[in-house]
Each structure stands twice: as C-alpha cells, then as structure tokens.
Design a protein around this motif. Structure first.
Motif, PDB file in Angstrom:
ATOM      1  N   ASN A 162     -10.920  42.045  18.143  1.00 49.20           N
ATOM      2  CA  ASN A 162     -11.546  40.987  17.344  1.00 49.20           C
ATOM      3  C   ASN A 162     -11.754  41.425  15.904  1.00 49.20           C
ATOM      4  N   SER A 163     -12.097  42.700  15.706  1.00 53.60           N
ATOM      5  CA  SER A 163     -12.293  43.208  14.343  1.00 53.60           C
ATOM      6  C   SER A 163     -10.991  43.170  13.551  1.00 53.60           C
ATOM      7  N   GLU A 165      -8.351  41.263  14.203  1.00 57.61           N
ATOM      8  CA  GLU A 165      -7.948  39.869  14.033  1.00 57.61           C
ATOM      9  C   GLU A 165      -8.725  39.200  12.899  1.00 57.61           C
ATOM     10  N   ARG A 166     -10.016  39.454  12.801  1.00 58.33           N
ATOM     11  CA  ARG A 166     -10.798  38.897  11.693  1.00 58.33           C
ATOM     12  C   ARG A 166     -10.299  39.411  10.354  1.00 58.33           C
ATOM     13  N   THR A 167      -9.954  40.692  10.301  1.00 59.13           N
ATOM     14  CA  THR A 167      -9.430  41.256   9.049  1.00 59.13           C
ATOM     15  C   THR A 167      -8.108  40.600   8.659  1.00 59.13           C
ATOM     16  N   GLN A 170      -8.712  37.075   7.340  1.00 55.39           N
ATOM     17  CA  GLN A 170      -9.212  37.169   5.967  1.00 55.39           C
ATOM     18  C   GLN A 170      -8.072  37.485   4.993  1.00 55.39           C
ATOM     19  N   THR A 213     -13.689  32.062   3.810  1.00 57.17           N
ATOM     20  CA  THR A 213     -13.231  33.089   4.737  1.00 57.17           C
ATOM     21  C   THR A 213     -12.487  34.204   4.011  1.00 57.17           C
ATOM     22  N   PRO A 217     -15.375  36.407   6.726  1.00 56.23           N
ATOM     23  CA  PRO A 217     -14.909  35.562   7.841  1.00 56.23           C
ATOM     24  C   PRO A 217     -16.037  34.696   8.416  1.00 56.23           C
ATOM     25  N   CYS A 239      -9.828  33.332  17.505  1.00 52.29           N
ATOM     26  CA  CYS A 239     -10.384  34.685  17.541  1.00 52.29           C
ATOM     27  C   CYS A 239     -11.720  34.770  16.818  1.00 52.29           C
ATOM     28  N   LEU A 240     -12.014  33.801  15.959  1.00 46.80           N
ATOM     29  CA  LEU A 240     -13.290  33.775  15.251  1.00 46.80           C
ATOM     30  C   LEU A 240     -14.360  32.990  16.002  1.00 46.80           C
ATOM     31  N   THR A 270     -18.938  35.700  15.149  1.00 48.29           N
ATOM     32  CA  THR A 270     -18.745  35.544  13.709  1.00 48.29           C
ATOM     33  C   THR A 270     -19.750  34.534  13.169  1.00 48.29           C
TER      34      THR A 270
END
Length: 424
Positions: A162-163, A165-167, A170, A213, A217, A239-240, A270
C-alpha cells in the motif's frame, strides 16, 4: 412506507467488514445486490412512482387554483399569478445556473499589431508545448502502470504494498500537473492522517483531486465515471480506499455513510477527502454543502482551492464536455495556476447542528477562496423538470383551457334559453 432497515446480523457483518482496516475498504463499487440488502430497491421503486405522479400533481394544483372560488371569465383571463410564478422561477434558475457557467473568453487579437502575437502563441501552445506535454504524460503512464502492477502482484506484505502504491499514485498525479505546466502554491501544514479526521474542499473539476493528491495522497468519495476514468478509479485508486457511487442509479447515501464512518475510524487508512458540494462549480460560487461529512462526529479539516483564470478556466462542465476534452484544453493552455489553502481544523460545537456546522465550514472556505455563497443544492443541476416531463406545459395549458370552456358554456346557456323564449 420507510425503507427497510438493516437487521442486527447485517449490521454486525458490516462492522466486521469495516473494522478490517485498509484491506476491508478496498472494494468500493456499490452494486445493486449490496443496496438490495437494506431495501434500496424498494426505495427506488417508490421514488420512480413519485416521479410518475409529478405531472398529475401539477395539473391538479392548477385545477384547484381555478376552482377554489367562483370567479367570472374576465378575472380568470386576467389572472397572471401562474405566469408570475413561472417568471420568478426563471429568475431563480438564472441565479442558480450562474454557478455553473464557464468564464467567457474576451477576444484580444483585434488589430494588426496583436494578431501576429496571438498566432505565435497558438503555434507555440499547440505545436510545441502540447506534443511535449503529451509525451510526458503518456511516458508517465507507461512507467506508472509497469511499476504499479508489478508492485501489486509481487509484494505480498500489505503495508509495504500500500505504501508503494500510494507513492506511485502520487507520482502519476504529479505527471498530470506537469502536463498542464501547473503552478500550484500550497499554504498551510501538509495533511497528516489521524483517526476521526476528514478533509473537505470546494469542487471545480476532477483535477482538484489530482492537484491535492500530487501533494499528499487522499482517499476520495466520487461519482463513478465511465471509460478509461472508470478503469483508473476501480483498478488503481482502490489502493487508497476510495469510495465510488453512482447517483443516477440507486439511493445509496446510507451505504456510503456507513463506509465513510468505517474509513474515518480506521487507523491505517489514507486521509479521506470529501467534496461536500457534490458537483463541479465554476470557482466563483460555492453551493450548499451536503451534511454527510459533518454527521460523522469527526474533526473537519477545510481546504480551499482558488484558480487563477488568466491562462485557462479550470472549471469542468461535465454536461457539455468530456473529461478527456477538458484535459486537452488544459494541456493546450499556457499554464494552470492555483492556490491551495489548508485551513484550521474545525469541530462541531455543543449546540450546533450538522447543517449549521456545514454552513460555518462553507463560509470559511468561501472567504479564503473569495467565493460567493449560493443557497442552492448542486444536485439540482442534474434535474430538469421540463426534460423529464415534456408534456407538463401542455397539460397545464389544457387545464386553463378547460376552465375557459366552462365559462363560455355557462354564458352561452342563458343566451340560448333567451332565444328559445323569443321564438315561442
């Protein structure tokens, strides 16, 4: 009859599903079977029945107005109260539609001195900047999809996945902003995820979410769109922990509300972003805030976005323009310039209702972004009585004509009786 309420086993299943954190909040598309569990299919049938009776309601009201008390023919002919009501409604509609009008572009290439400069700008924007921006955006998409689906299928640890995917989300949002030559100034502290916090923002375009975002995010509650946007929403932004709904198909406010509460209460999700206006407004006005974000008993963190229209109008009129065409307009402009203000968090007062709380936060955002507050529900933009009931005007005319016919028949009857007496 009110909609069927969730039973205790259904509530327990909902709580167990919601309490599982980010893993339980990933699949957000609302299906008909989900809503049928709580009787929303019955509620939809009830609303369709109400809509089907709207024309009869208007016609009956018109007939009651004429038959309320006996009047003569001249009084009914000169009665313009209905016309005045329609005129007042037209004035109200005009003030409402003003919230959704795009900025007019004043021509400035009106003489021989300015025309060459304007032509040079057109060639620069469309033949130089646009191809470079398009290559940048498509290249960013290629890198993003390769990395995103690799991370999604290779990394098994949920927290690490998840970390990453968030990056990556962004990163792609920053590619979008770069493709518009975005000049964004952020004011205030960067959002930090805390339990029982929710962020609310005025809404001008879908690019609001992209701009926010790209800085930090957010999970978002948004209308589920079609085409390539739907693919991004359901396959990438899940994913968020984003929440998707379709306002045109089912009455799903209560289901979305339950999922909002679960997301806000969870520890490892998130930050949740909500656009309480519920529709895109032209960044000159701010329409009524929905109460959903203010019924959560959570701390509300306001965000104000103000666009500078000197280069391009960022307002997205979804009824006239697809989002792809909107992106092309932004990519062929000189730049997208805006200011983003993260305001002080607000909590609900002890004697304050949810509606009063929403109005107070709306006033803070409007003052910071220099917007005019309009007391209209933004969802009215999607409802046109004339379009949904095209026979309504003709039925009202028929009701008025029937009253006039009754007067004429009543006056013609004594005259015919008098003629018969004279003949005798």
């Amino acid at each position: 009859m009110s909609p069927q309420q969730p039973t205790s086993p259904q509530k327990s299943r909902l709580r167990s599903h919601a309490s599982s954190g980010a893993a339980g909040l990933k699949h957000r598309e609302l299906s008909q079977s989900n809503l049928g569990q709580w009787g929303y299919d019955k509620e939809k049938e009830r609303d369709e029945h109400i809509q089907g009776n709207i024309e009869d309601f208007f016609v009956e009201a018109e007939q009651r107005r004429f038959s309320h008390h006996k009047r003569d023919l001249l009084a009914d002919l000169l009665d313009i109260s209905s016309l005045l009501t329609d005129a007042a409604s037209a004035i109200v509609d005009d003030s409402f539609l003003r919230c959704f009008q795009s900025a007019s572009e004043d021509p400035w290439n009106w003489n021989a001195y300015l025309l060459p400069a304007w032509l040079l700008g057109v060639v620069t924007r469309y033949c130089i900047l646009f191809p470079l921006r398009l290559i940048l955006l498509l290249g960013g998409f290629v890198v993003f999809f390769i990395c995103f689906f690799t991370v999604h299928n290779v990394i098994t640890d949920r927290r690490r996945r998840n970390s990453w995917e968030r990056t990556l989300v962004q990163f792609q949002c920053r590619m979008f902003v770069a493709s518009w030559t975005g000049v964004v100034r952020y004011h205030g502290p960067r959002p930090v995820n805390r339990p029982n916090n929710v962020w609310v923002c005025n809404h001008t375009s879908m690019i609001d979410y992209i701009i926010l975002t790209s800085y930090s995010p957010f999970a978002v509650i948004m209308q589920l769109h079609a085409g390539w946007i739907a693919f991004i929403q359901t396959r990438v932004l899940s994913c968020l922990g984003c929440l998707w709904f379709n306002r045109n198909e089912v009455k799903d406010r209560r289901v979305v509300g339950e999922r909002m509460k679960a997301h806000v209460a969870a520890q490892d999700t998130t930050p949740l972003l909500i656009f309480p206006e519920g529709t895109c407004v032209n960044n000159e006005y701010c329409v009524m805030f929905k109460r959903g974000a203010f019924d959560l008993d959570a701390t509300v963190c306001p965000i104000a976005i103000k666009y500078n229209k000197i280069f391009v109008d960022a307002f997205w009129n979804s009824r006239r323009q697809s989002f792809t065409a909107h992106l092309l307009k932004l990519m062929t402009s000189w730049a997208v310039v805006c200011d983003v203000y993260f305001l002080e968090p607000q909590t609900k007062g002890p004697d304050e209702t949810s509606q009063q709380f929403a109005e107070r936060v709306q006033k803070l955002i409007a003052q910071r972004a220099n917007l005019h507050i309009a007391p209209w529900d933004g969802y009215l933009k999607y409802y046109n009585l004339g379009d949904k009931h095209p026979d309504l005007i003709e039925k009202r005319r028929k009701a008025f004509a029937d009253v006039i016919k009754q007067h004429l028949k009543a006056e013609a009857s004594p005259m015919s009786d008098g003629i018969d007496h004279e003949d005798q």
